[in-house]
Design an enzyme around this catalytic site. Structure first.
Site, PDB file in Angstrom:
ATOM      1  N   CYS A 104       0.836  -1.204   0.000  1.00 51.18           N
ATOM      2  CA  CYS A 104       0.000   0.000   0.000  1.00 51.18           C
ATOM      3  C   CYS A 104       0.869   1.252   0.000  1.00 51.18           C
ATOM      4  O   CYS A 104       1.377   1.660   1.054  1.00 51.18           O
ATOM      5  CB  CYS A 104      -0.927  -0.012   1.215  1.00 51.18           C
ATOM      6  N   CYS A 154      -0.459   4.145   2.105  1.00 50.59           N
ATOM      7  CA  CYS A 154      -0.270   3.970   3.560  1.00 50.59           C
ATOM      8  C   CYS A 154       1.197   4.169   3.950  1.00 50.59           C
ATOM      9  O   CYS A 154       1.485   4.813   4.957  1.00 50.59           O
ATOM     10  CB  CYS A 154      -0.660   2.566   4.018  1.00 50.59           C
ATOM     11  N   ASP A 155       2.120   3.602   3.179  1.00 46.31           N
ATOM     12  CA  ASP A 155       3.510   3.496   3.641  1.00 46.31           C
ATOM     13  C   ASP A 155       4.514   4.364   2.877  1.00 46.31           C
ATOM     14  O   ASP A 155       5.675   4.445   3.274  1.00 46.31           O
ATOM     15  CB  ASP A 155       3.970   2.024   3.535  1.00 46.31           C
TER      16      ASP A 155
END
Ligand code: NAP
Length: 308
Positions: free
Chosen positions: A135, A138-139
């Protein structure tokens, strides 16, 4: 007489947890089922979740536990059980067969989620959360000013590469063929961004690193030449696998396996609602999954009112 629940919530990821919280507050007699021992669904497998408003830097495990604890305060605890089969009975009740027992409910909130397809190459599982991510949204921020690689040629891979190109020094996009699967709107910006380098006809062979990712060994499928990319982040975007097999003969499923439902979570089957990553939607994130959990409960309430 068997107990009849107003709703059976299947899945204890963010969508299921939100549904459990809203169902409890709505006074619904609810059953909550989940197969896993750790709460949180997919997020329990991710490192940090840095885009959930109000909780910067929280780990996926912590966020999953916080959601479960919130539900628990409202007396909602998931029953650990693997759902084997779902069935709509003649009296319109839903029968939920699990390994342990059978349950009956007027409605079902199906929040079984989807999982990122894995590559199955050496280093992938070992370094997941330590440089290997599924992701970018997200990261990605953890890889500021470093070199990263995105694997895949679909819309997700292109969107991830573009997203990372604004954060990272250089982004390699590696794709196993010589044309992208992504549509033109997603592909064009990737092909015209200076710090994105596309490696065509290239497949990943091995992720290198002991505690953290140090690189990726790749192979050109035409020449069989191998090379090592020195990168600190590897974003795998080779598609998702929705957990819809259980319901594929009960509700409409799209060509990629997702349960067809809009923001109301209403599906083609009466009394059956799909929430979270399992449903058709443009953005699969924790924040959109929890919104679904709430919307699904409101739809359940409307359905129960109309059913009388
Ligand atoms: P996808 O379209 O299925 O693309 C997966 C990509 O990964 C493909 O390019 C595929 O290669 C490659 N791949 C699969 N297995 C691989 C392996 N083992 N090794 C190397 N490469 C592998 O998945 P997605 O990009 O996640 O998109 C899923 C769906 O969501 C699509 O319908 C997409 O259009 C949609 N989506 C839409 C948006 C948007 O509208 N904004 C954004 C994201 C996703 P091949 O091409 O050779 O098969």
């Amino acid at each position: 007489m068997p107990e009849i629940y107003d709703t059976a919530i299947i899945g204890a990821g963010p969508a299921g947890a939100a549904a459990a919280i809203y169902a409890s507050r709505a006074g619904l007699k609810s059953l909550w089922l989940d197969n896993r021992f750790i709460p949180g669904g997919q997020i329990a497998d991710s490192g940090n979740v840095d885009n959930y408003p109000g909780l910067p830097g929280i780990s996926g495990v912590e966020l999953g536990e916080a959601m479960a604890a919130h539900a628990s305060r409202l007396s909602m605890e998931p029953t650990r059980a693997k759902v084997l089969r779902l069935e709509r009975m003649e009296d319109n009740l839903w029968l939920i067969h699990t390994k342990k027992a059978d349950y009956q409910a007027r409605t079902v909130i199906f929040a079984a989620g989807a999982s990122h397809r894995h590559l199955g190459i050496p280093g992938e599982e070992e370094l997941s959360g330590s440089g290997v991510s599924y992701c970018a949204t997200c990261d990605g921020a953890f890889f500021k000013d470093t070199d990263t690689v995105v694997i895949g040629g679909g819309n997700t891979a292109c969107e991830d590469a573009l997203f990372l190109s604004k954060i990272c020094r250089r982004v390699y996009l590696i794709h196993r063929r010589d044309t992208l699967r992504a549509d033109q709107a997603a592909a064009d910006p990737v092909l015209h961004t200076d710090n994105i380098e596309v490696l065509w006809n290239t497949v990943p062979e091995e992720i290198i690193g002991t505690d953290v990712v140090k690189g990726l060994r790749v192979k050109d499928v035409k020449t069989c030449a191998e090379r090592e990319l020195s990168v600190s982040g590897i974003f795998i975007a080779v598609g998702m696998e929705p957990a819809s097999a259980l319901v594929s003969d009960l509700v409409d499923i799209d060509e990629t396996g997702y349960v067809v439902a809009d923001e109301t979570c209403v599906t083609s089957a009466p009394g059956f609602f799909a929430a979270g990553d399992i449903r058709t939607k443009p953005l699969r994130q924790v924040v959109t999954a929890v919104a679904d959990g709430a919307n699904a409960v409101v739809s359940v309430q409307k359905f129960l009112q109309q059913a009388g």
